[in-house]
Design a protein around this motif. Structure first.
Motif, PDB file in Angstrom:
ATOM      1  N   UNK A   1       0.911  -1.222  -0.021  1.00 20.04           N
ATOM      2  CA  UNK A   1       0.071   0.070  -0.137  1.00 20.04           C
ATOM      3  C   UNK A   1       0.793   1.257  -0.287  1.00 20.04           C
ATOM      4  N   UNK A   2       2.151   1.163  -0.272  1.00 16.26           N
ATOM      5  CA  UNK A   2       3.063   2.419  -0.191  1.00 16.26           C
ATOM      6  C   UNK A   2       2.828   3.179  -1.552  1.00 16.26           C
ATOM      7  N   UNK A   3       2.705   2.433  -2.570  1.00 18.88           N
ATOM      8  CA  UNK A   3       2.281   2.928  -3.985  1.00 18.88           C
ATOM      9  C   UNK A   3       1.169   2.387  -4.723  1.00 18.88           C
ATOM     10  N   UNK A   4       0.326   3.333  -5.440  1.00 20.29           N
ATOM     11  CA  UNK A   4      -0.764   2.911  -6.161  1.00 20.29           C
ATOM     12  C   UNK A   4      -0.662   1.933  -7.248  1.00 20.29           C
ATOM     13  N   UNK A   5      -1.572   0.934  -7.225  1.00 19.71           N
ATOM     14  CA  UNK A   5      -1.965  -0.005  -8.405  1.00 19.71           C
ATOM     15  C   UNK A   5      -2.155   0.861  -9.735  1.00 19.71           C
ATOM     16  N   UNK A   6      -2.982   1.909  -9.623  1.00 24.91           N
ATOM     17  CA  UNK A   6      -3.462   2.559 -10.908  1.00 24.91           C
ATOM     18  C   UNK A   6      -3.709   3.951 -10.369  1.00 24.91           C
ATOM     19  N   UNK A   7      -3.796   5.050 -11.192  1.00 22.25           N
ATOM     20  CA  UNK A   7      -4.222   6.179 -10.873  1.00 22.25           C
ATOM     21  C   UNK A   7      -5.467   6.363 -11.688  1.00 22.25           C
ATOM     22  N   UNK A   8      -6.534   7.124 -10.831  1.00 20.17           N
ATOM     23  CA  UNK A   8      -7.739   7.326 -11.258  1.00 20.17           C
ATOM     24  C   UNK A   8      -7.782   8.493 -12.136  1.00 20.17           C
TER      25      UNK A   8
END
Length: 82
Positions: A73-80
């Protein structure tokens, strides 16, 4: 209609071939998301070594560490995108 001529070539922004990790004699680490963010596109995808300037050895390690950081959870999987 048949298209003739040379196929279009995708232009990629040239990048210096200086590996950040080799120069500083460190390896990519999942606990340091500030450094890992530099190797993600604006959509959250891992950038290839031709665009990031990282050597092959560290590119493979970088991909593993980014995936670990995403899982924690330190980096996002995708950006909205709206």
């Amino acid at each position: 209609m048949i298209r003739r001529g040379r196929p279009s070539i995708r232009k990629v922004k040239p990048c210096p071939k200086n590996c950040y990790f080799c120069q500083n004699k460190i390896g990519p680490d999942y606990k340091n998301p500030e450094v890992l963010k530099n190797y993600l596109s604006e959509r959250g995808k891992i950038v290839g070594k031709d665009r990031s300037g990282v050597c092959s050895k560290h590119q493979r390690q970088l991909a593993v560490e980014i995936k670990r950081s995403r899982f924690l959870g330190l980096l996002p999987f995708a950006v909205r995108v709206r």
